[in-house]
Motif scaffolding. Sequence first.
Motif, PDB file in Angstrom:
ATOM      1  N   LEU A 118     -18.270  11.636  29.393  1.00 24.43           N
ATOM      2  CA  LEU A 118     -17.977  12.605  30.443  1.00 24.43           C
ATOM      3  C   LEU A 118     -16.495  12.955  30.304  1.00 24.43           C
ATOM      4  O   LEU A 118     -15.631  12.101  30.513  1.00 24.43           O
ATOM      5  CB  LEU A 118     -18.285  12.011  31.817  1.00 24.43           C
ATOM      6  CG  LEU A 118     -18.238  12.983  32.988  1.00 24.43           C
ATOM      7  CD1 LEU A 118     -19.219  12.539  34.067  1.00 24.43           C
ATOM      8  CD2 LEU A 118     -16.859  13.112  33.562  1.00 24.43           C
ATOM      9  N   THR A 119     -16.203  14.177  29.909  1.00 24.98           N
ATOM     10  CA  THR A 119     -14.824  14.598  29.641  1.00 24.98           C
ATOM     11  C   THR A 119     -14.022  14.671  30.934  1.00 24.98           C
ATOM     12  O   THR A 119     -14.437  15.288  31.911  1.00 24.98           O
ATOM     13  CB  THR A 119     -14.801  15.965  28.931  1.00 24.98           C
ATOM     14  OG1 THR A 119     -15.543  15.853  27.721  1.00 24.98           O
ATOM     15  CG2 THR A 119     -13.376  16.407  28.633  1.00 24.98           C
ATOM     16  N   LEU A 120     -12.846  14.032  30.900  1.00 22.55           N
ATOM     17  CA  LEU A 120     -11.943  14.021  32.055  1.00 22.55           C
ATOM     18  C   LEU A 120     -10.745  14.932  31.862  1.00 22.55           C
ATOM     19  O   LEU A 120     -10.235  15.514  32.818  1.00 22.55           O
ATOM     20  CB  LEU A 120     -11.449  12.591  32.309  1.00 22.55           C
ATOM     21  CG  LEU A 120     -12.524  11.560  32.607  1.00 22.55           C
ATOM     22  CD1 LEU A 120     -11.905  10.175  32.714  1.00 22.55           C
ATOM     23  CD2 LEU A 120     -13.275  11.929  33.871  1.00 22.55           C
ATOM     24  N   ALA A 121     -10.242  15.007  30.629  1.00 26.26           N
ATOM     25  CA  ALA A 121      -9.050  15.815  30.365  1.00 26.26           C
ATOM     26  C   ALA A 121      -9.044  16.241  28.907  1.00 26.26           C
ATOM     27  O   ALA A 121      -9.617  15.562  28.049  1.00 26.26           O
ATOM     28  CB  ALA A 121      -7.780  15.033  30.689  1.00 26.26           C
ATOM     29  N   ARG A 122      -8.368  17.349  28.662  1.00 30.28           N
ATOM     30  CA  ARG A 122      -8.208  17.846  27.302  1.00 30.28           C
ATOM     31  C   ARG A 122      -6.724  17.956  26.982  1.00 30.28           C
ATOM     32  O   ARG A 122      -5.924  18.327  27.841  1.00 30.28           O
ATOM     33  CB  ARG A 122      -8.872  19.211  27.152  1.00 30.28           C
ATOM     34  CG  ARG A 122     -10.383  19.130  27.210  1.00 30.28           C
ATOM     35  CD  ARG A 122     -11.040  20.486  26.985  1.00 30.28           C
ATOM     36  NE  ARG A 122     -12.482  20.351  26.933  1.00 30.28           N
ATOM     37  CZ  ARG A 122     -13.266  20.237  27.999  1.00 30.28           C
ATOM     38  NH1 ARG A 122     -12.753  20.219  29.197  1.00 30.28           N
ATOM     39  NH2 ARG A 122     -14.570  20.117  27.857  1.00 30.28           N
ATOM     40  N   GLY A 123      -6.418  17.654  25.736  1.00 32.75           N
ATOM     41  CA  GLY A 123      -5.043  17.792  25.281  1.00 32.75           C
ATOM     42  C   GLY A 123      -4.727  19.246  24.976  1.00 32.75           C
ATOM     43  O   GLY A 123      -5.623  20.074  24.817  1.00 32.75           O
ATOM     44  N   ARG A 124      -3.456  19.531  24.897  1.00 36.28           N
ATOM     45  CA  ARG A 124      -3.012  20.880  24.548  1.00 36.28           C
ATOM     46  C   ARG A 124      -2.542  20.850  23.091  1.00 36.28           C
ATOM     47  O   ARG A 124      -1.703  20.029  22.743  1.00 36.28           O
ATOM     48  CB  ARG A 124      -1.884  21.321  25.457  1.00 36.28           C
ATOM     49  CG  ARG A 124      -2.308  21.395  26.916  1.00 36.28           C
ATOM     50  CD  ARG A 124      -1.128  21.777  27.802  1.00 36.28           C
ATOM     51  NE  ARG A 124      -1.414  21.549  29.187  1.00 36.28           N
ATOM     52  CZ  ARG A 124      -1.913  22.469  30.010  1.00 36.28           C
ATOM     53  NH1 ARG A 124      -2.165  23.666  29.567  1.00 36.28           N
ATOM     54  NH2 ARG A 124      -2.140  22.183  31.269  1.00 36.28           N
ATOM     55  N   PRO A 125      -3.085  21.742  22.266  1.00 35.52           N
ATOM     56  CA  PRO A 125      -2.767  21.701  20.840  1.00 35.52           C
ATOM     57  C   PRO A 125      -1.267  21.747  20.536  1.00 35.52           C
ATOM     58  O   PRO A 125      -0.799  21.084  19.631  1.00 35.52           O
ATOM     59  CB  PRO A 125      -3.466  22.939  20.272  1.00 35.52           C
ATOM     60  CG  PRO A 125      -4.523  23.278  21.257  1.00 35.52           C
ATOM     61  CD  PRO A 125      -4.037  22.798  22.590  1.00 35.52           C
ATOM     62  N   ARG A 126      -0.522  22.513  21.299  1.00 34.10           N
ATOM     63  CA  ARG A 126       0.911  22.649  21.025  1.00 34.10           C
ATOM     64  C   ARG A 126       1.744  21.534  21.654  1.00 34.10           C
ATOM     65  O   ARG A 126       2.953  21.473  21.446  1.00 34.10           O
ATOM     66  CB  ARG A 126       1.412  23.998  21.529  1.00 34.10           C
ATOM     67  CG  ARG A 126       0.848  25.151  20.737  1.00 34.10           C
ATOM     68  CD  ARG A 126       1.541  26.446  21.124  1.00 34.10           C
ATOM     69  NE  ARG A 126       1.021  27.531  20.344  1.00 34.10           N
ATOM     70  CZ  ARG A 126       0.144  28.419  20.777  1.00 34.10           C
ATOM     71  NH1 ARG A 126      -0.296  28.348  22.019  1.00 34.10           N
ATOM     72  NH2 ARG A 126      -0.291  29.376  19.999  1.00 34.10           N
TER      73      ARG A 126
END
Length: 192
Positions: free
Chosen positions: A130-138
């Motif tokens: 269950l996804t909680l957070a996503r990183g930012r590519p930059r």
Amino acid sequence: MRLFAALLPPPDVVTALRRRVAELTELPGAEALRWTRPPGWHLTLAFYGEIPEDVAPELALRLERAAHRRAPLALRLRGGGHFGDRALWADLAYGDPDHRTHLRRLAGSAAAAGRRVGAPEAERPFHPHLTLARGRPRRPTPLGPFVEALADFTAPPWPAERVSLVRSHPPRSGVPGEQPHYEELASWPLGG
């Protein structure tokens, strides 16, 4: 229509997870992540992508059949993990050791329903989370400290008894960080 099949956590699980996520967002580096919101929390069984609207009823029928062939599952969110610096997620524990296999079979049946109506094959193997957070590519953020903070997390037991067909409405405003809106189109009982 952008569609996927999912298991949706019940309110008591969402409440427990909401409390832990509130703690996680206080950790150093949390501001660099894009945190998912409780209305969007789900366990994806199969992602179908863009499905023509006239094909959606056939997909729904096939997904209903798949749900009826599988038994309810005893699940629990416990601990967490990450996919590199791309995503932080809550992990699953199973009320019965066989339920891990049953969940994989359910996901396989949901994916097969999509293939039969022309949805593309999944790009990655099924990994329940269950996804909680996503990183930012930059702005890569090490997710290890967040996984450590989830290590002792245990949500209430979750009787997964329904499969849902969910529509994803992509963000439209162009505002950075805006999240998709999810709409449950239909659901069917497992073992129905």
